[in-house]
Design a protein around this motif. Structure first.
Motif, mmCIF file in Angstrom:
data_model
loop_
_atom_site.group_PDB
_atom_site.id
_atom_site.type_symbol
_atom_site.label_atom_id
_atom_site.label_comp_id
_atom_site.label_asym_id
_atom_site.label_seq_id
_atom_site.Cartn_x
_atom_site.Cartn_y
_atom_site.Cartn_z
ATOM 1 N N TYR A 80 8.795 6.687 4.149
ATOM 2 C CA TYR A 80 10.180 5.688 3.136
ATOM 3 C C TYR A 80 10.220 5.691 1.999
ATOM 4 N N LEU A 81 9.313 4.486 0.799
ATOM 5 C CA LEU A 81 9.350 4.754 -0.486
ATOM 6 C C LEU A 81 9.531 6.221 -0.808
ATOM 7 N N VAL A 82 9.016 7.930 -0.787
ATOM 8 C CA VAL A 82 8.895 8.877 -1.688
ATOM 9 C C VAL A 82 10.035 8.840 -2.015
ATOM 10 N N GLN A 83 11.445 8.827 -0.802
ATOM 11 C CA GLN A 83 12.306 9.189 -0.785
ATOM 12 C C GLN A 83 13.937 8.143 -1.528
ATOM 13 N N ALA A 84 12.949 6.519 -0.277
ATOM 14 C CA ALA A 84 14.353 5.191 -0.601
ATOM 15 C C ALA A 84 14.165 4.844 -2.497
ATOM 16 N N LEU A 85 13.658 5.037 -2.954
ATOM 17 C CA LEU A 85 12.681 4.620 -4.106
ATOM 18 C C LEU A 85 13.071 5.515 -5.081
ATOM 19 N N PRO A 86 13.546 5.697 -6.018
ATOM 20 C CA PRO A 86 13.481 6.444 -7.284
ATOM 21 C C PRO A 86 12.921 5.864 -8.049
ATOM 22 N N THR A 87 11.860 6.541 -8.709
ATOM 23 C CA THR A 87 11.301 6.402 -9.769
ATOM 24 C C THR A 87 11.395 6.151 -10.748
ATOM 25 N N HIS A 146 11.810 -7.472 -6.838
ATOM 26 C CA HIS A 146 12.732 -7.351 -7.100
ATOM 27 C C HIS A 146 13.781 -6.034 -7.119
ATOM 28 N N VAL A 147 12.519 -4.724 -6.720
ATOM 29 C CA VAL A 147 13.278 -3.850 -7.149
ATOM 30 C C VAL A 147 12.456 -2.490 -5.799
ATOM 31 N N VAL A 148 11.627 -2.845 -5.299
ATOM 32 C CA VAL A 148 10.393 -1.998 -4.054
ATOM 33 C C VAL A 148 10.576 -2.844 -2.811
ATOM 34 N N PHE A 149 11.000 -4.359 -2.589
ATOM 35 C CA PHE A 149 11.347 -4.870 -1.543
ATOM 36 C C PHE A 149 12.311 -4.580 -1.354
ATOM 37 N N PRO A 150 13.630 -4.686 -1.830
ATOM 38 C CA PRO A 150 15.594 -4.269 -1.711
ATOM 39 C C PRO A 150 14.971 -3.534 -1.445
ATOM 40 N N ALA A 151 14.719 -2.633 -2.092
ATOM 41 C CA ALA A 151 15.046 -0.901 -1.626
ATOM 42 C C ALA A 151 14.252 -0.576 0.000
ATOM 43 N N ALA A 152 13.025 -1.203 0.506
ATOM 44 C CA ALA A 152 12.368 -0.961 1.939
ATOM 45 C C ALA A 152 12.736 -1.734 2.676
ATOM 46 N N ARG A 153 14.145 -2.668 3.019
ATOM 47 C CA ARG A 153 14.384 -3.302 3.458
ATOM 48 C C ARG A 153 13.936 -3.348 4.988
ATOM 49 N N PRO A 154 14.825 -2.118 5.122
ATOM 50 C CA PRO A 154 15.578 -1.349 6.271
ATOM 51 C C PRO A 154 13.923 -0.687 6.862
ATOM 52 N N ALA A 155 12.913 -0.074 6.382
ATOM 53 C CA ALA A 155 11.845 0.248 6.919
ATOM 54 C C ALA A 155 11.425 -0.938 7.231
ATOM 55 N N ALA A 199 0.838 -1.178 0.255
ATOM 56 C CA ALA A 199 0.043 0.089 -0.607
ATOM 57 C C ALA A 199 0.570 1.451 -0.265
ATOM 58 N N GLY A 200 1.982 0.880 0.756
ATOM 59 C CA GLY A 200 3.053 2.519 0.829
ATOM 60 C C GLY A 200 3.445 2.586 -0.785
ATOM 61 N N PHE A 201 4.155 1.896 -1.370
ATOM 62 C CA PHE A 201 4.382 1.416 -2.592
ATOM 63 C C PHE A 201 3.711 2.331 -3.725
ATOM 64 N N ALA A 202 2.493 1.960 -3.831
ATOM 65 C CA ALA A 202 1.050 2.027 -3.645
ATOM 66 C C ALA A 202 1.292 4.111 -4.148
ATOM 67 N N PHE A 203 1.097 4.596 -2.842
ATOM 68 C CA PHE A 203 0.442 5.622 -2.401
ATOM 69 C C PHE A 203 2.019 6.072 -2.891
ATOM 70 N N ALA A 204 2.975 6.051 -3.111
ATOM 71 C CA ALA A 204 4.549 6.760 -2.979
ATOM 72 C C ALA A 204 4.547 7.045 -4.786
ATOM 73 N N LYS A 205 3.874 5.757 -5.502
ATOM 74 C CA LYS A 205 5.038 5.990 -6.659
ATOM 75 C C LYS A 205 4.496 5.365 -7.948
ATOM 76 N N LEU A 206 2.550 5.224 -7.033
ATOM 77 C CA LEU A 206 1.806 4.757 -8.658
ATOM 78 C C LEU A 206 0.643 5.780 -9.050
ATOM 79 N N ARG A 207 0.152 5.688 -9.440
ATOM 80 C CA ARG A 207 -0.143 6.945 -9.866
ATOM 81 C C ARG A 207 -1.817 6.995 -9.763
#
Length: 294
Positions: free
Chosen positions: A178-185, A204-213, A111-119
């Motif tokens: 977190y994903l707004v800053q840590a995951l480049p579009t 392969h992209v979202v989960f590795p970038a979000a692992r610390p959070a 859900a955080g990925f959807a709100f952060a990077k999807l339109r």
């Protein structure tokens, strides 16, 4: 002054900056003193619980209170384990807290990925509604939630405690921020250009970038689910309790044994300490990794 002479101070400043960036900082005695004081203050409640659990109820009622360990620790631990039925309660709490942690981390990350990077349409409104649910006191949902679970026929079953906490508004907002800053579009767009599907991008992209959070959210969720008392005490009984519900039975009776209660509280805290000792290094490493990336 020539151009070469003018650039010399700037070059020297850059060299000093690079040398300073790689230099290891050392803490002074004041820092160690402050950290030691904070550590002692943080450990004081746990140490006092262990001291009280090793004494008798009569000794705890005396003044001054005991300041060192006694010889009744294992006796009180055994009494608390038998009286509260902590064997079943521990297993139930592991199932409840573990399921809630896994589902919350997974769904909140998606859900955080959807709100952060999807339109998508009404994304801002849905995000505001999600954040708004955090302002509603949980006590207001107890009665309708209990009636709903009764209609489903789930009274005194673990899924009654698990289902309402499968995803949280806090977890969604936390992962979104977190994903707004840590995951480049650009990284997502590059994966789409390479022909990656949405599921592959998430894995392969979202989960590795979000692992610390995800590690931090998992620890916070597990602690909250393990210590939750209000809803489990309403939804469950002593025949199928979690740890906190089982510990509630130690305080009943005309004269509750305070030493046994402290022993039960110590037993209920030990799994959290073990979890942090096992995964604390990975969690702290994930936090530092996220800080360096930021």
């Amino acid at each position: 002054m020539t151009t070469t002479e003018a650039t010399l101070p700037r070059e020297a400043g850059r060299r000093r900056g690079r040398m300073g960036a790689g230099k290891q900082l050392h803490a002074g005695p004041v820092t160690y003193l402050v950290l030691t004081v904070f550590a002692l203050v943080s450990l004081a409640p746990l140490v006092w619980t262990a001291i009280a659990a090793s004494r008798t109820d009569r000794r705890l009622a005396q003044t001054p209170p005991p300041l060192w360990f006694g010889g009744n620790l294992f006796k009180n631990l055994e009494a608390a384990w038998d009286q509260a039925g902590l064997g079943t309660a521990m297993l139930n709490s592991v199932i409840v807290a573990g399921t809630i942690t896994v589902s919350t981390v997974l769904f909140s990350t998606l859900a955080g990925f959807a709100f952060a990077k999807l339109r998508f349409r009404f994304s801002s409104v849905l995000l505001l509604l999600t954040i708004g649910t955090m302002m509603i006191p949980p006590q207001l949902a107890v009665v309708p939630l209990y009636l709903w679970m009764s209609d489903l026929g789930w009274s005194n079953q673990l899924q009654t405690v698990i289902l309402p906490s499968l995803v949280t508004a806090f977890g969604t907002f936390f992962m979104r921020q977190y994903l707004v800053q840590a995951l480049p579009t650009e990284l997502i767009e590059a994966a789409r250009v390479d022909g990656a599907s949405s599921l592959r991008i998430v894995w392969h992209v979202v989960f590795p970038a979000a692992r610390p959070a995800m590690a931090v959210l998992g620890l916070l969720t597990f602690v909250f689910a393990w210590n939750d008392f209000l809803w489990p005490i309403i939804a469950l009984t002593q025949q199928n309790p979690t740890v906190q519900v089982a510990l509630n039975s130690l305080g009943t009776g005309y004269v509750p044994d305070q030493a046994v209660i402290m022993a039960g509280a110590l037993l209920g805290t030990l799994p959290l300490l073990v979890a942090f000792l096992l995964f604390g290094k990975q969690i702290v490493g994930g936090i530092m990794q996220g800080a360096i990336k930021g």
